[in-house]
Design a protein around this motif. Sequence first.
Motif, PDB file in Angstrom:
ATOM      1  N   GLU A  77       0.938  -1.287   0.035  1.00  0.00           N
ATOM      2  CA  GLU A  77       0.032  -0.164   0.036  1.00  0.00           C
ATOM      3  C   GLU A  77       1.057   1.390  -0.102  1.00  0.00           C
ATOM      4  O   GLU A  77       1.818   1.283   0.721  1.00  0.00           O
ATOM      5  CB  GLU A  77      -1.000  -0.076   1.204  1.00  0.00           C
ATOM      6  CG  GLU A  77      -1.867  -1.286   1.341  1.00  0.00           C
ATOM      7  CD  GLU A  77      -2.591  -1.358   2.430  1.00  0.00           C
ATOM      8  OE1 GLU A  77      -3.688  -0.679   2.549  1.00  0.00           O
ATOM      9  OE2 GLU A  77      -2.123  -2.018   3.513  1.00  0.00           O
ATOM     10  N   LEU A  78       0.524   2.104  -0.934  1.00  0.00           N
ATOM     11  CA  LEU A  78       1.184   3.471  -1.042  1.00  0.00           C
ATOM     12  C   LEU A  78       0.237   4.618  -0.602  1.00  0.00           C
ATOM     13  O   LEU A  78      -0.344   4.954  -1.442  1.00  0.00           O
ATOM     14  CB  LEU A  78       1.859   3.781  -2.427  1.00  0.00           C
ATOM     15  CG  LEU A  78       2.846   4.793  -2.768  1.00  0.00           C
ATOM     16  CD1 LEU A  78       4.031   4.963  -1.617  1.00  0.00           C
ATOM     17  CD2 LEU A  78       3.179   4.978  -4.194  1.00  0.00           C
ATOM     18  N   LEU A  79       0.715   5.043   0.547  1.00  0.00           N
ATOM     19  CA  LEU A  79      -0.549   5.922   1.092  1.00  0.00           C
ATOM     20  C   LEU A  79       0.191   7.290   1.709  1.00  0.00           C
ATOM     21  O   LEU A  79       0.128   7.589   2.749  1.00  0.00           O
ATOM     22  CB  LEU A  79      -1.364   5.527   2.098  1.00  0.00           C
ATOM     23  CG  LEU A  79      -2.170   4.178   1.735  1.00  0.00           C
ATOM     24  CD1 LEU A  79      -2.894   3.352   2.770  1.00  0.00           C
ATOM     25  CD2 LEU A  79      -3.169   4.406   0.697  1.00  0.00           C
ATOM     26  N   PRO A  80       0.811   8.022   0.769  1.00  0.00           N
ATOM     27  CA  PRO A  80       1.564   9.064   1.392  1.00  0.00           C
ATOM     28  C   PRO A  80       0.602  10.127   1.701  1.00  0.00           C
ATOM     29  O   PRO A  80      -0.678  10.438   1.136  1.00  0.00           O
ATOM     30  CB  PRO A  80       2.388   9.536  -0.158  1.00  0.00           C
ATOM     31  CG  PRO A  80       1.610   9.200  -1.123  1.00  0.00           C
ATOM     32  CD  PRO A  80       0.817   7.810  -0.731  1.00  0.00           C
ATOM     33  N   GLN A  81       1.006  11.066   2.497  1.00  0.00           N
ATOM     34  CA  GLN A  81       0.223  12.454   2.710  1.00  0.00           C
ATOM     35  C   GLN A  81       0.170  13.263   1.283  1.00  0.00           C
ATOM     36  O   GLN A  81       0.695  12.907   0.366  1.00  0.00           O
ATOM     37  CB  GLN A  81       0.966  13.487   3.889  1.00  0.00           C
ATOM     38  CG  GLN A  81       1.014  12.663   5.041  1.00  0.00           C
ATOM     39  CD  GLN A  81      -0.135  12.334   5.823  1.00  0.00           C
ATOM     40  OE1 GLN A  81      -1.041  13.350   5.642  1.00  0.00           O
ATOM     41  NE2 GLN A  81      -0.491  11.183   6.380  1.00  0.00           N
TER      42      GLN A  81
ATOM     43  N   ASN B 233      -2.214  -1.039  -3.420  1.00  0.00           N
ATOM     44  CA  ASN B 233      -3.421  -0.039  -3.098  1.00  0.00           C
ATOM     45  C   ASN B 233      -2.684   1.378  -3.248  1.00  0.00           C
ATOM     46  O   ASN B 233      -1.404   1.315  -2.485  1.00  0.00           O
ATOM     47  CB  ASN B 233      -4.028  -0.171  -1.938  1.00  0.00           C
ATOM     48  CG  ASN B 233      -5.115  -1.460  -1.903  1.00  0.00           C
ATOM     49  OD1 ASN B 233      -5.936  -1.419  -2.748  1.00  0.00           O
ATOM     50  ND2 ASN B 233      -5.317  -2.116  -0.698  1.00  0.00           N
ATOM     51  N   ALA B 234      -3.165   2.280  -3.613  1.00  0.00           N
ATOM     52  CA  ALA B 234      -2.529   3.698  -3.797  1.00  0.00           C
ATOM     53  C   ALA B 234      -3.561   4.643  -3.747  1.00  0.00           C
ATOM     54  O   ALA B 234      -4.561   4.374  -4.171  1.00  0.00           O
ATOM     55  CB  ALA B 234      -1.405   3.819  -4.695  1.00  0.00           C
ATOM     56  N   TRP B 235      -2.799   5.952  -3.245  1.00  0.00           N
ATOM     57  CA  TRP B 235      -3.781   7.240  -3.472  1.00  0.00           C
ATOM     58  C   TRP B 235      -2.484   8.331  -3.819  1.00  0.00           C
ATOM     59  O   TRP B 235      -1.562   8.194  -3.529  1.00  0.00           O
ATOM     60  CB  TRP B 235      -4.445   7.503  -2.429  1.00  0.00           C
ATOM     61  CG  TRP B 235      -4.068   8.025  -1.032  1.00  0.00           C
ATOM     62  CD1 TRP B 235      -3.050   8.522  -0.873  1.00  0.00           C
ATOM     63  CD2 TRP B 235      -4.806   7.658   0.147  1.00  0.00           C
ATOM     64  NE1 TRP B 235      -2.636   8.851   0.554  1.00  0.00           N
ATOM     65  CE2 TRP B 235      -3.875   8.484   1.184  1.00  0.00           C
ATOM     66  CE3 TRP B 235      -5.854   7.215   0.398  1.00  0.00           C
ATOM     67  CZ2 TRP B 235      -4.514   8.036   2.559  1.00  0.00           C
ATOM     68  CZ3 TRP B 235      -6.246   7.037   1.722  1.00  0.00           C
ATOM     69  CH2 TRP B 235      -5.265   7.676   2.780  1.00  0.00           C
ATOM     70  N   GLU B 236      -2.888   9.224  -4.555  1.00  0.00           N
ATOM     71  CA  GLU B 236      -2.211  10.247  -4.736  1.00  0.00           C
ATOM     72  C   GLU B 236      -3.066  11.596  -4.547  1.00  0.00           C
ATOM     73  O   GLU B 236      -4.049  11.626  -5.270  1.00  0.00           O
ATOM     74  CB  GLU B 236      -1.526  10.367  -6.153  1.00  0.00           C
ATOM     75  CG  GLU B 236      -0.686  11.660  -6.511  1.00  0.00           C
ATOM     76  CD  GLU B 236       0.472  12.102  -5.539  1.00  0.00           C
ATOM     77  OE1 GLU B 236       0.488  13.204  -5.465  1.00  0.00           O
ATOM     78  OE2 GLU B 236       1.110  10.945  -5.286  1.00  0.00           O
ATOM     79  N   ILE B 237      -2.720  12.518  -3.518  1.00  0.00           N
ATOM     80  CA  ILE B 237      -3.534  13.669  -3.327  1.00  0.00           C
ATOM     81  C   ILE B 237      -2.674  14.851  -3.746  1.00  0.00           C
ATOM     82  O   ILE B 237      -1.580  15.007  -3.047  1.00  0.00           O
ATOM     83  CB  ILE B 237      -4.165  13.777  -1.909  1.00  0.00           C
ATOM     84  CG1 ILE B 237      -4.836  12.444  -1.384  1.00  0.00           C
ATOM     85  CG2 ILE B 237      -5.045  15.098  -1.477  1.00  0.00           C
ATOM     86  CD1 ILE B 237      -5.188  12.362   0.037  1.00  0.00           C
ATOM     87  N   THR B 238      -3.170  15.548  -4.529  1.00  0.00           N
ATOM     88  CA  THR B 238      -2.340  16.794  -5.049  1.00  0.00           C
ATOM     89  C   THR B 238      -2.954  18.219  -4.899  1.00  0.00           C
ATOM     90  O   THR B 238      -4.130  18.396  -5.111  1.00  0.00           O
ATOM     91  CB  THR B 238      -2.079  16.532  -6.428  1.00  0.00           C
ATOM     92  OG1 THR B 238      -1.325  15.093  -6.610  1.00  0.00           O
ATOM     93  CG2 THR B 238      -1.008  17.761  -7.095  1.00  0.00           C
ATOM     94  N   CYS B 239      -2.382  18.868  -4.353  1.00  0.00           N
ATOM     95  CA  CYS B 239      -2.886  20.294  -3.986  1.00  0.00           C
ATOM     96  C   CYS B 239      -2.004  21.379  -4.822  1.00  0.00           C
ATOM     97  O   CYS B 239      -0.890  21.408  -4.925  1.00  0.00           O
ATOM     98  CB  CYS B 239      -2.742  20.957  -2.614  1.00  0.00           C
ATOM     99  SG  CYS B 239      -3.644  19.721  -1.426  1.00  0.00           S
ATOM    100  N   LEU B 240      -2.900  22.217  -5.692  1.00  0.00           N
ATOM    101  CA  LEU B 240      -2.067  22.865  -6.701  1.00  0.00           C
ATOM    102  C   LEU B 240      -1.844  24.318  -5.878  1.00  0.00           C
ATOM    103  O   LEU B 240      -3.254  24.974  -5.915  1.00  0.00           O
ATOM    104  CB  LEU B 240      -2.643  22.893  -8.135  1.00  0.00           C
ATOM    105  CG  LEU B 240      -2.647  21.610  -8.889  1.00  0.00           C
ATOM    106  CD1 LEU B 240      -3.334  22.035 -10.309  1.00  0.00           C
ATOM    107  CD2 LEU B 240      -1.164  21.307  -8.995  1.00  0.00           C
ATOM    108  N   GLY B 241      -0.858  24.550  -5.370  1.00  0.00           N
ATOM    109  CA  GLY B 241      -0.823  26.029  -4.672  1.00  0.00           C
ATOM    110  C   GLY B 241      -1.306  25.777  -3.119  1.00  0.00           C
ATOM    111  O   GLY B 241      -1.708  24.660  -2.847  1.00  0.00           O
ATOM    112  N   ARG B 242      -1.420  26.899  -2.688  1.00  0.00           N
ATOM    113  CA  ARG B 242      -1.958  26.934  -1.161  1.00  0.00           C
ATOM    114  C   ARG B 242      -3.210  27.877  -1.224  1.00  0.00           C
ATOM    115  O   ARG B 242      -2.900  29.293  -0.784  1.00  0.00           O
ATOM    116  CB  ARG B 242      -1.034  27.217  -0.217  1.00  0.00           C
ATOM    117  CG  ARG B 242      -0.146  26.099  -0.060  1.00  0.00           C
ATOM    118  CD  ARG B 242       1.063  26.083   1.038  1.00  0.00           C
ATOM    119  NE  ARG B 242       1.491  27.438   1.358  1.00  0.00           N
ATOM    120  CZ  ARG B 242       1.994  27.854   2.492  1.00  0.00           C
ATOM    121  NH1 ARG B 242       2.306  26.667   3.269  1.00  0.00           N
ATOM    122  NH2 ARG B 242       2.499  28.841   2.516  1.00  0.00           N
TER     123      ARG B 242
END
Length: 172
Positions: A118-122, A147-156
């Motif tokens: 499982e690859l579950l980074p912040q 299982n994996a996820w990728e959560i990406t925030c463009l900017g703040r």
Amino acid sequence: MKAARQPPTLAPSGWSASLELTASRRAERTVLSRNAHIGPLRVQRPFYPEGGICHAYILHPPGGLVAGDALDINVHCENASQLLLTTPSAGRVYCSNQHRQAQTQTVNIRVDAGARCELLPQESIVFDCAEAVNRLSIFLAEGAQFNAWEITCLGRPASGELFEGGQLQQRW
């Protein structure tokens, strides 16, 4: 004959770092039978909140990718092993330089029969004018699980820091 490990190198405008992990089943528990790194990329001591499943934090002590940085992570989950990879905090990809050098992370994961990874980074925060490249390759044997996820925030945006230029390439 095994080649000698090279010391960390500073690329013309960034760090090059690598991490190699092998998860192996030992009795009722998965252990990291290989944990090798070059440069500023490491694994904190594995922990076991779920019993025999090995949890490992991937650490990048500099705290984010800058122009020219290249991180390479290679993971092998041997038969019947169970590994969960995560990070202790959000990843950051900062503004590139005037040459628009890429900031790359390449992750290769091989999962053998009967193993689970499982690859579950912040989340990853990609700052304005970043030149980010994120590659993930997964090789699954028959009967393997991933299982994996990728959560990406463009900017703040909540801080008024918008992502108005640059790029993010994600290849899974």
